[in-house]
Scaffold this motif. Structure first.
Motif, PDB file in Angstrom:
ATOM      1  N   THR A   1      28.887  28.824  33.822  1.00  0.00           N
ATOM      2  CA  THR A   1      28.358  30.153  33.432  1.00  0.00           C
ATOM      3  C   THR A   1      29.272  31.100  34.092  1.00  0.00           C
ATOM      4  O   THR A   1      30.148  30.913  35.108  1.00  0.00           O
ATOM      5  CB  THR A   1      26.983  30.243  34.082  1.00  0.00           C
ATOM      6  OG1 THR A   1      26.302  31.685  33.642  1.00  0.00           O
ATOM      7  CG2 THR A   1      27.035  30.520  35.784  1.00  0.00           C
TER       8      THR A   1
ATOM      9  N   ILE B   1      30.769  34.138  36.138  1.00  0.00           N
ATOM     10  CA  ILE B   1      30.318  34.947  37.302  1.00  0.00           C
ATOM     11  C   ILE B   1      31.380  35.588  37.455  1.00  0.00           C
ATOM     12  O   ILE B   1      32.670  35.242  37.963  1.00  0.00           O
ATOM     13  CB  ILE B   1      30.487  33.965  38.581  1.00  0.00           C
ATOM     14  CG1 ILE B   1      29.185  32.882  38.280  1.00  0.00           C
ATOM     15  CG2 ILE B   1      30.076  34.685  40.036  1.00  0.00           C
ATOM     16  CD1 ILE B   1      27.595  33.513  38.054  1.00  0.00           C
TER      17      ILE B   1
ATOM     18  N   ARG C   1      20.845  26.568  31.491  1.00  0.00           N
ATOM     19  CA  ARG C   1      21.776  27.564  31.806  1.00  0.00           C
ATOM     20  C   ARG C   1      21.076  28.953  31.609  1.00  0.00           C
ATOM     21  O   ARG C   1      21.286  29.708  32.600  1.00  0.00           O
ATOM     22  CB  ARG C   1      23.135  27.635  30.610  1.00  0.00           C
ATOM     23  CG  ARG C   1      24.068  28.865  30.741  1.00  0.00           C
ATOM     24  CD  ARG C   1      25.003  28.911  29.915  1.00  0.00           C
ATOM     25  NE  ARG C   1      25.883  27.488  29.905  1.00  0.00           N
ATOM     26  CZ  ARG C   1      25.780  26.607  29.038  1.00  0.00           C
ATOM     27  NH1 ARG C   1      24.954  26.967  27.630  1.00  0.00           N
ATOM     28  NH2 ARG C   1      26.561  25.785  29.038  1.00  0.00           N
ATOM     29  N   ASP C   2      20.342  29.058  30.574  1.00  0.00           N
ATOM     30  CA  ASP C   2      19.395  30.477  30.666  1.00  0.00           C
ATOM     31  C   ASP C   2      18.474  30.563  31.576  1.00  0.00           C
ATOM     32  O   ASP C   2      18.203  31.698  32.103  1.00  0.00           O
ATOM     33  CB  ASP C   2      18.584  30.210  28.943  1.00  0.00           C
ATOM     34  CG  ASP C   2      19.616  30.199  28.000  1.00  0.00           C
ATOM     35  OD1 ASP C   2      20.685  30.730  28.002  1.00  0.00           O
ATOM     36  OD2 ASP C   2      19.166  30.042  27.008  1.00  0.00           O
TER      37      ASP C   2
ATOM     38  N   ARG D   1      20.331  31.701  34.750  1.00  0.00           N
ATOM     39  CA  ARG D   1      20.604  33.196  34.542  1.00  0.00           C
ATOM     40  C   ARG D   1      19.386  33.784  34.823  1.00  0.00           C
ATOM     41  O   ARG D   1      19.438  35.010  35.684  1.00  0.00           O
ATOM     42  CB  ARG D   1      21.481  33.329  33.474  1.00  0.00           C
ATOM     43  CG  ARG D   1      22.634  32.661  33.141  1.00  0.00           C
ATOM     44  CD  ARG D   1      23.031  32.874  31.703  1.00  0.00           C
ATOM     45  NE  ARG D   1      24.564  32.425  31.601  1.00  0.00           N
ATOM     46  CZ  ARG D   1      25.118  32.056  30.281  1.00  0.00           C
ATOM     47  NH1 ARG D   1      24.078  32.244  29.214  1.00  0.00           N
ATOM     48  NH2 ARG D   1      26.131  31.678  30.133  1.00  0.00           N
ATOM     49  N   GLU D   2      18.002  33.309  34.492  1.00  0.00           N
ATOM     50  CA  GLU D   2      17.079  34.030  34.524  1.00  0.00           C
ATOM     51  C   GLU D   2      16.269  33.966  35.806  1.00  0.00           C
ATOM     52  O   GLU D   2      15.391  34.889  36.107  1.00  0.00           O
ATOM     53  CB  GLU D   2      16.118  33.907  33.415  1.00  0.00           C
ATOM     54  CG  GLU D   2      16.735  34.375  32.013  1.00  0.00           C
ATOM     55  CD  GLU D   2      15.937  33.571  30.694  1.00  0.00           C
ATOM     56  OE1 GLU D   2      14.801  32.879  31.130  1.00  0.00           O
ATOM     57  OE2 GLU D   2      16.284  33.697  29.720  1.00  0.00           O
TER      58      GLU D   2
END
Length: 581
Positions: free
Chosen positions: A493, A495, A565-566, A569-570
């Motif tokens: 992801t 960063i 992954r989503d 992130r959330e």
């Protein structure tokens, strides 16, 4: 097109059903193990024909040819009659799995909206459960619902309809391992061509016997487990996936009891048998009959195959019965396979070279990754390894994207021209204009053998080097028994403008029941970080531990890394331990 198991030409599965129900009406087609063990329900070809007539007659009265009909069935024989009822009525079948209690109806709603379905077929128990929830889902409430198990089993119309081969038979909604589900448009001609490929590759005959636990709404369970036996004319025993997962020995007991010659599943199924079946149960098995154990739907783990062969050889299983194969819904099902009973082809490849898209052999176990061959491209299909950027064919041993063309390739995605053009409209740089299916899978060919190395969208690119998530996940799973096998996701992801590695691992259920000790989280995290640094020369940005059964997976058991992954992130992962970093 003629199946070698019959002398009557068939251009569609409806032709095949007509032949079987008329010429072989008393022959048992399907047996379902109600409890996964002993209680059985059977369906002959004649009985299937009568049930199909009833459902098809009803459908002809409520919808026009070409309309989409949702099929929401639990494992059992009801789905089979409903599916063929759709084909006989000239409507398009849309298989979907029943939503679990207290689970969101969102996926089902998306399918109904995307397919623009008008009718839904199911059975009374499922309909009763869903009716209490329809107010939450207007898309489902607007459908015309019918419980087919309440229809009178009467001969209301003859079996006299046969669709054109190029008509759409079903929308196979993809399981969503890398993106939102899309409806693959599979024609009658696609089905018959692919079923003939399976028959030839597996060397099936009317003397074959099958046992299948795979769900019927998944391409391997539907095409390979339900349609292939009818196409060739051999009996198959079906069981619920849940019955297998609860007690994996049921699968092997069914093979032993019904003398199955063909059965199989994804890699995790074989690993589950090794881990969960005790020695006492193995002594009661007789697997000498099992001469084709297909293994597909995910990259094949050579160690898992070896362990299964060693564990079950005392009861007659032979390693050369393993049949690695490769396929996907967009190609109807099978794409490549090997000659039956010729054993495995495995290669020890240099992990550093793999990061540069090269398949170079190595004898150094510290540098090696084992990959298993999935056979050769089958007759009448073109399989190429293509550089996805230059769109030029790769050389032998060079890793690229797998591109396909042939009669099994589906028409595209329903009502989604942009994704259809992107996936089914691949063109080589040579300018010939020939269209290819871009599979999104990465692999290479060596001496005509196809090797799958990963997914294009899942590849982790850090500091310009490619890393396959499956390799990292395998390293993590071996760190500690507290981590659940086949329940780890590795992804990158962004960063602060830099791609960083994230690992999400699920805690094993029986360990989760134990009281967590101070320092457990830190100890596990340290083991994971050290193992990844040692084996992959990577630094881990974050480690997260999930509650049991919280890992997002497809209906066939594939890890949904994009959803992980989503959720990372959330901040919506279902964590077992709170965030420590």
């Amino acid at each position: 097109m003629i199946s070698t198991a019959q002398q009557t030409p068939v251009k569609t599965l409806v032709d095949c059903l007509h032949y079987r129900s008329a010429a072989q009406s008393q022959r048992t087609a399907y047996t379902f193990l109600l409890d996964g063990e002993t209680a059985t329900e059977e369906l002959t070809y004649g009985e299937l024909g009568r049930k199909v007539r009833t459902i098809a007659t009803y459908l002809r009265n409520v919808c026009a040819p070409g309309e989409r009909v949702l099929l929401i069935y639990p494992p059992g024989l009801g789905f089979i009659s409903a599916f063929f009822g759709c084909l006989e009525a000239g409507v398009i079948a849309v298989p979907a799995y029943p939503p679990r209690p207290n689970r969101s109806l969102e996926r089902l709603q998306r399918i109904v909206t995307d397919a623009d379905a008008t009718v839904a077929l199911t059975v009374d128990p499922v309909l009763s459960t869903l009716q209490r929830r329809l107010d939450q889902a207007p898309e489902l409430k607007s459908l015309h619902w019918l419980a087919t198990d309440s229809l009178p089993d009467t001969l209301t119309a003859p079996l006299d309809f046969s669709p054109a081969p190029d008509q759409i038979a079903l929308l196979q909604y993809t399981s969503g391992s890398t993106a939102s589900p899309k409806g693959v448009m599979i024609t009658h001609a696609n089905l018959c061509h692919n079923l003939q490929l399976i028959e030839q590759a597996f060397q099936h005959s009317p003397e074959s016997r099958g046992v299948i636990w795979l769900p019927p709404y998944h391409d391997m369970g539907l095409v390979g487990g339900i349609l292939q036996p009818l196409f060739v004319g051999f009996p198959v025993v079906l069981m619920s996936p849940l019955m297998f997962l609860q007690r994996p020995v049921r699968w092997l007991q069914a093979i032993s009891r019904f003398r199955a010659t063909t059965s199989g599943g994804p890699n995790f199924a074989y690993d589950l048998c090794v881990r969960k079946i005790n020695p006492a149960d193995i002594e009661e098995l007789d697997l000498h009959c099992w001469d084709l154990a297909f293994n597909g739907a995910e990259p094949i783990n050579f160690q898992a195959v070896q362990k299964f062969s060693q564990r079950f050889s005392p009861c007659g299983f032979r390693q050369d019965a393993f049949y690695p194969c490769y396929g996907m819904a967009e190609a109807t099902l099978i794409v490549s396979g090997r000659r039956k009973n010729t054993g495995l082809i495995a290669k020890s490849l240099d992990k550093e070279a793999l990061r540069r898209d090269r398949a170079l052999p190595t004898s150094d176990p510290e540098r090696a990754r084992m990959v298993v061959g999935c056979g050769q491209g089958l007759t009448g299909q073109t399989l190429l390894i293509v550089n996805p950027e230059s769109r030029r064919p790769c050389q032998d041993g060079e890793i690229g994207e797998i591109w396909l063309s042939g009669a099994s390739i589906a028409r595209g995605y329903w009502s989604n021209p942009s994704e259809t053009a992107k996936t089914f409209g691949g063109e080589l740089a040579d300018g010939t204009g020939e269209k290819f299916l871009r599979t999104g899978d990465l692999g290479f060919i060596h001496q005509a053998e196809v090797f799958i190395t990963g997914r294009l969208k899942d590849v982790i690119i850090i500091n310009g080097a490619n890393y396959y998530p499956q390799d990292i996940e395998r390293t993590v799973e071996q760190c500690h028994p507290r981590l659940r096998p086949h329940a780890c996701a590795a992804f990158s992801t962004d960063i602060s403008g830099e791609e960083r590695l994230v690992v999400v691992a699920e805690i094993e259920r029986h360990y989760s029941d134990d009281a967590a000790q101070p320092g457990d989280q830190a100890t596990l995290e340290k083991k994971i970080r050290r193992a990844i640094t040692k084996n992959h020369d990577l630094q881990v940005f974050a480690v997260r531990f999930l509650k049991p059964s919280a890992m997002p997976k497809t209906s066939s058991g594939k890890i949904q890394r994009h959803i992980c992954r989503d959720a990372f992130r959330e901040g919506s992962l279902q964590l077992f331990w709170p965030v420590s970093d």
